[in-house]
Design a protein around this motif. Structure first.
Motif, mmCIF file in Angstrom:
data_model
loop_
_atom_site.group_PDB
_atom_site.id
_atom_site.type_symbol
_atom_site.label_atom_id
_atom_site.label_comp_id
_atom_site.label_asym_id
_atom_site.label_seq_id
_atom_site.Cartn_x
_atom_site.Cartn_y
_atom_site.Cartn_z
ATOM 1 N N LEU A 77 11.173 11.527 0.069
ATOM 2 C CA LEU A 77 9.685 11.905 0.226
ATOM 3 C C LEU A 77 8.590 10.960 -0.440
ATOM 4 O O LEU A 77 7.644 10.545 0.133
ATOM 5 C CB LEU A 77 9.649 13.421 -0.036
ATOM 6 C CG LEU A 77 8.062 13.872 0.247
ATOM 7 C CD1 LEU A 77 7.800 13.947 1.665
ATOM 8 C CD2 LEU A 77 8.118 15.055 -0.347
ATOM 9 N N VAL A 78 8.874 10.816 -1.869
ATOM 10 C CA VAL A 78 7.949 9.959 -2.482
ATOM 11 C C VAL A 78 8.024 8.380 -1.957
ATOM 12 O O VAL A 78 7.015 7.788 -2.030
ATOM 13 C CB VAL A 78 8.410 10.134 -4.062
ATOM 14 C CG1 VAL A 78 7.670 8.946 -4.769
ATOM 15 C CG2 VAL A 78 8.386 11.398 -4.577
ATOM 16 N N ARG A 79 9.425 7.954 -1.773
ATOM 17 C CA ARG A 79 9.260 6.824 -0.994
ATOM 18 C C ARG A 79 8.622 6.395 0.162
ATOM 19 O O ARG A 79 7.827 5.688 0.333
ATOM 20 C CB ARG A 79 10.912 6.387 -1.029
ATOM 21 C CG ARG A 79 11.155 4.972 -1.133
ATOM 22 C CD ARG A 79 12.802 4.622 -0.704
ATOM 23 N NE ARG A 79 13.488 5.160 -2.159
ATOM 24 C CZ ARG A 79 14.734 5.856 -1.700
ATOM 25 N NH1 ARG A 79 14.855 6.448 -0.429
ATOM 26 N NH2 ARG A 79 15.265 6.581 -2.608
ATOM 27 N N LEU A 80 8.656 7.439 1.006
ATOM 28 C CA LEU A 80 8.117 7.574 2.342
ATOM 29 C C LEU A 80 6.699 7.441 2.234
ATOM 30 O O LEU A 80 5.895 6.707 2.859
ATOM 31 C CB LEU A 80 8.625 8.912 3.228
ATOM 32 C CG LEU A 80 7.622 9.160 4.374
ATOM 33 C CD1 LEU A 80 8.118 8.422 5.439
ATOM 34 C CD2 LEU A 80 7.994 10.806 4.913
ATOM 35 N N VAL A 81 6.023 8.161 1.323
ATOM 36 C CA VAL A 81 4.508 8.391 1.105
ATOM 37 C C VAL A 81 4.154 7.157 0.499
ATOM 38 O O VAL A 81 3.272 6.507 1.133
ATOM 39 C CB VAL A 81 4.092 9.479 0.182
ATOM 40 C CG1 VAL A 81 2.730 9.340 -0.382
ATOM 41 C CG2 VAL A 81 4.390 10.788 0.795
ATOM 42 N N ARG A 82 4.762 6.491 -0.556
ATOM 43 C CA ARG A 82 4.288 5.468 -1.180
ATOM 44 C C ARG A 82 4.129 4.287 -0.075
ATOM 45 O O ARG A 82 3.302 3.226 -0.167
ATOM 46 C CB ARG A 82 5.187 4.846 -2.318
ATOM 47 C CG ARG A 82 4.942 6.102 -3.508
ATOM 48 C CD ARG A 82 5.535 5.132 -4.672
ATOM 49 N NE ARG A 82 5.551 6.093 -5.925
ATOM 50 C CZ ARG A 82 4.280 6.503 -6.695
ATOM 51 N NH1 ARG A 82 3.219 5.936 -6.327
ATOM 52 N NH2 ARG A 82 4.469 7.236 -7.547
ATOM 53 N N GLN A 83 5.330 4.219 0.717
ATOM 54 C CA GLN A 83 5.650 2.915 1.648
ATOM 55 C C GLN A 83 4.695 3.181 2.815
ATOM 56 O O GLN A 83 4.573 2.247 3.648
ATOM 57 C CB GLN A 83 6.817 2.701 1.759
ATOM 58 C CG GLN A 83 7.729 2.222 0.442
ATOM 59 C CD GLN A 83 9.185 1.782 0.635
ATOM 60 O OE1 GLN A 83 9.595 1.371 1.592
ATOM 61 N NE2 GLN A 83 9.817 2.106 -0.377
ATOM 62 N N SER A 84 4.355 4.039 3.106
ATOM 63 C CA SER A 84 3.707 4.410 4.650
ATOM 64 C C SER A 84 2.281 5.152 4.798
ATOM 65 O O SER A 84 1.846 4.835 5.708
ATOM 66 C CB SER A 84 4.767 5.412 5.443
ATOM 67 O OG SER A 84 4.796 6.658 5.146
ATOM 68 N N TRP A 85 1.928 5.426 3.673
ATOM 69 C CA TRP A 85 0.536 6.422 3.878
ATOM 70 C C TRP A 85 -0.501 5.584 4.302
ATOM 71 O O TRP A 85 -1.335 5.882 5.275
ATOM 72 C CB TRP A 85 0.235 7.303 2.649
ATOM 73 C CG TRP A 85 -0.235 6.315 1.388
ATOM 74 C CD1 TRP A 85 0.081 5.326 0.724
ATOM 75 C CD2 TRP A 85 -1.794 6.070 1.374
ATOM 76 N NE1 TRP A 85 -0.911 4.798 -0.065
ATOM 77 C CE2 TRP A 85 -2.227 5.153 0.509
ATOM 78 C CE3 TRP A 85 -2.859 6.572 1.990
ATOM 79 C CZ2 TRP A 85 -3.304 4.568 0.036
ATOM 80 C CZ3 TRP A 85 -4.046 6.255 1.643
ATOM 81 C CH2 TRP A 85 -4.366 5.184 0.806
ATOM 82 N N SER A 86 -0.447 4.269 3.902
ATOM 83 C CA SER A 86 -1.671 3.547 4.394
ATOM 84 C C SER A 86 -1.754 3.321 5.935
ATOM 85 O O SER A 86 -2.575 3.176 6.555
ATOM 86 C CB SER A 86 -2.123 2.453 3.432
ATOM 87 O OG SER A 86 -1.250 1.053 4.109
ATOM 88 N N ALA A 87 -0.471 2.879 6.474
ATOM 89 C CA ALA A 87 -0.015 2.758 7.874
ATOM 90 C C ALA A 87 -0.456 3.675 8.460
ATOM 91 O O ALA A 87 -0.970 3.863 9.788
ATOM 92 C CB ALA A 87 1.208 2.105 7.942
ATOM 93 N N ILE A 88 0.134 4.862 8.001
ATOM 94 C CA ILE A 88 -0.027 6.383 8.806
ATOM 95 C C ILE A 88 -1.861 6.607 9.036
ATOM 96 O O ILE A 88 -2.127 6.957 9.929
ATOM 97 C CB ILE A 88 0.868 7.399 8.160
ATOM 98 C CG1 ILE A 88 2.206 7.146 8.272
ATOM 99 C CG2 ILE A 88 0.176 8.555 8.612
ATOM 100 C CD1 ILE A 88 3.007 7.971 7.852
ATOM 101 N N VAL A 89 -2.341 6.598 7.896
ATOM 102 C CA VAL A 89 -3.784 6.835 7.810
ATOM 103 C C VAL A 89 -4.541 5.927 9.042
ATOM 104 O O VAL A 89 -5.375 6.339 9.555
ATOM 105 C CB VAL A 89 -4.367 6.641 6.265
ATOM 106 C CG1 VAL A 89 -6.019 6.407 6.617
ATOM 107 C CG2 VAL A 89 -4.076 7.979 5.741
#
Lengths: 202, 202
Positions: free
Chosen positions: B88-100
């Protein structure tokens, strides 16, 4: 000689209330609702509406201001004392549906009013919630490794998210207050501390 | 005799890419961006644009579909195996800006496309996140007393909330991935279990 002006004033007051009621309903459903639609829903003519509100922005501002005043009065009546976790659960259970309703109106306002005015409009209720979160942080009941504003925003987003999930048929309305309270309680728990179960704090 | 059609096809491809790039940029900034504005930003004429996309809705659909395809490829490249909390932490760190970023484009789409089409468009990336959350619930690492869809929605809202807080100057961009991951980890923790500190799982 005084009866006529008094009756006129009472009429005007009734019209203003009807217009603001209609504005709240129409704008919550459709952020782009026109002045003509709002006048029609209020059962008054456009000329009457413009006699009270110079333009659409003024009308939206007044509708939001009134909704927030009412919401703030309701919030002020909730006991936010005692254990901050119990107070948080109480706050969620008693205010979430009003907060979500005002949120829909605020979204309509965001397209028309300045961000500064939007902040000003809801600063009083937000500061009540902020005070509770800060008190919880100071007491060690809520985490202090994240900013108070972040925790307050998170609570708001969880509430509005519940409304979206209900609309989308992903969440039963009856389940919403528990889901919101359980999620917020967990999100606020300091690292290393056990996540409280909802029963514990309600 | 074949060079001309090939060059024409390459030209058309370049135009389509330029139009979709411009649509993503313009619509993320302003959900109401017009076809004329998008054509201008892409450096093509409106006739050229309409040669590729019959109307504004088709253009928005194509822009979202492309952004989601790219985002999904990026998501597929993230290792979501191992302990669900670390994942979950990996997912957030690597994807949050693209998802936003895609979220801003999706908001523009929501005004034009049907809710069914919106769901269909982002069903693949959402199902990847759902699979991780479900796996975490089954392993007892994430709470099971709330629905999987609720936890997934909460994660998305925390991410989009971070973007709003950055825009409003309430959160430093550098702080965002930690705030998102810490909040989501806590929100997902089963009642009675201690909230993990971020260091533990990254």
């Amino acid at each position: 000689m005084t009866a006529a002006p008094t009756a006129k004033r009472a009429d005007a007051q009734r019209n203003i209330q009807a217009i603001l009621d209609a504005a709240a309903v129409c704008l919550s459903k459709d952020a782009a609702a026109s002045v003509a639609e709002i006048a029609q829903a209020a059962g008054v003519g456009r000329v009457t509406l413009y006699g009270h509100f110079a333009n659409r922005a003024e009308l939206i501002d007044a509708a939001i201001a009134r909704a927030i005043d009412e919401g703030d009065a309701a919030l002020a009546a909730i006991d936010l004392g005692g254990d901050p976790r119990t107070a948080l659960v109480r706050l969620v259970r008693q205010s979430w549906s009003a907060i979500v309703q005002i949120g829909a109106l605020m979204s309509a306002g965001a397209a028309t009013l300045t961000p500064e005015r939007m902040l000003e409009l809801h600063s009083r209720p937000v500061s009540r919630v902020e005070a509770l979160v800060r008190r919880g942080q100071e007491a060690g009941a809520f985490r202090s490794d994240l900013p108070t504003t972040w925790l307050v925003s998170t609570l708001h987003r969880i509430m509005h998210g519940a409304a979206e999930d209900i609309d989308a048929g992903r969440l039963a309305a009856a389940q919403a207050p528990s889901a919101i309270a359980a999620t917020a309680l967990a999100a606020f728990t300091p690292p290393g501390h056990p996540v409280p179960s909802l029963e514990e704090w309600s």
